[in-house]
Design an enzyme around this catalytic site. Sequence first.
Site, PDB file in Angstrom:
ATOM      1  N   ASP A  23     -40.279 -40.681  35.101  1.00  0.00           N
ATOM      2  CA  ASP A  23     -40.647 -41.844  34.304  1.00  0.00           C
ATOM      3  C   ASP A  23     -42.089 -41.647  33.828  1.00  0.00           C
ATOM      4  OD1 ASP A  23     -41.399 -44.324  33.315  1.00  0.00           O
ATOM      5  OD2 ASP A  23     -40.356 -45.457  34.875  1.00  0.00           O
ATOM      6  N   HIS A  24     -42.272 -41.510  32.501  1.00  0.00           N
ATOM      7  CA  HIS A  24     -43.593 -41.186  31.975  1.00  0.00           C
ATOM      8  C   HIS A  24     -44.586 -42.338  32.101  1.00  0.00           C
ATOM      9  CE1 HIS A  24     -46.222 -38.397  30.232  1.00  0.00           C
ATOM     10  NE2 HIS A  24     -45.439 -37.892  29.303  1.00  0.00           N
ATOM     11  N   ARG A  25     -44.111 -43.533  32.452  1.00  0.00           N
ATOM     12  CA  ARG A  25     -45.044 -44.623  32.737  1.00  0.00           C
ATOM     13  C   ARG A  25     -45.746 -44.398  34.065  1.00  0.00           C
ATOM     14  NH1 ARG A  25     -40.951 -49.565  32.596  1.00  0.00           N
ATOM     15  NH2 ARG A  25     -39.954 -48.081  34.022  1.00  0.00           N
TER      16      ARG A  25
END
Length: 443
Positions: free
Chosen positions: A413-415
Amino acid sequence: MQRFREFSMPDVGEGLTEAEILRWYVSTGDSVHDGMTVCEVETAKAVVELPIPYDGTVHEIRFGEGTTVGIGAVIITVDTAPSAAAVPASEAPVGPPAAEAAPEPEARQAVLVGYGVANGSTRRRPRKQAAVAADRLRRPGPPGGGTAPAAKPPVRKLARDLGVDLGRVAPTGPGGVITRADVHAARSLPAPAPTSAPVPELVPAPPTPSAGERRIPVKGVRKAVAEAMVASAFTAPHVTEFLTVDVTRTMKLVRRLRRDPDFAGLRVTPMLLVAKALLTAVRKHPAVNASWDEARQEIVVKDDVHLGIAAATPRGLVVPHIRNAHARPLPELARCLQDLVDTARAGKTAPADLSGSTVTITNIGVFGVDTGTPILNPGEAAILAVGAIGERPWIHKGRIVPRQVTTLALSFDHRLVDGELGSRVLTEIAAVLERPKRLITSL
């Protein structure tokens, strides 16, 4: 003591709302005892056997096999009397009422809740003089029914000349009479949008299977997985990185552990060492063991690693997990992994073991697949996919030689995980698998 006891569909899995009855093990008239399994149900997470908490005789089974039942609905009743030969109607258990004729109202007609027919006199109250005067100004009703608005002839002429519909005019005169000022005020209002008859809603007919096709209802575990994957794919911004790794030394260690007395009776597979390599990487980079709190806009880093293992079962993909996997030595981790896979394939995983994982591994190599882009298990920051392990030409110590090679794919998850952290985690896993001697210290 209450003779007839009702057994309701319990919440067998952390807030689930329904379950499907797969199989009944008892029939009406059978004897049951406390703790005896009476049926098998499938929730959106697992297949669960339900024990009855009463002694007695089955009096009624409310739902048949294949029926989806809401949590809390009564599914079976038990006659707890010593003899249940005859059941007086007055003692029968209360269940869903059969279709009955509604009782005739005595003196009041049926009305909506909040509105009623008042009892008492129907004597009409005297009308006020202003209302009588207004009546005199009303013309006979229009052809469609109703009463024409109250207005004097000069006001009606003014309305015709200005093109104002008196039916749209709000009266301000005494007794509800429309005045000239009312007509002029209504002239400045926008005309109402033309109304049209409501278009009947078209309900599509159930599809008829064409020749050569079958339709499979999506429910239970498969439905839950589908919903979770869609939610994950369209909520978390996925990034996937790939790395091809020489795992020849890992395969040698697998063969060695299979002969080790500490692993007697256990299945030792490459998956065990991949799991240990991932746990090692998480220990060095704990930020990857995290989740995203959308409501509070916070990143929640977890201290404990509950390792999810994606398992293919006849009922669909499930992800049971090993609690506190980071604290388990290698033999214990092997035992947990073996029990987890066996239980999942048998469809006996407890619902509590199907939620709460913090990071997941999926082994697509078991199907001969080299690599893929795994979708995150909802609520997790990363998932590792392990491809097929096979012999390939590889440069080793300056020479091209055959080596055991696999491809790893890490989705994150790039967050929560940026490219640098994701790359460090993936290369750490690869380093452990290329030179797994550090795993020996965990034995």
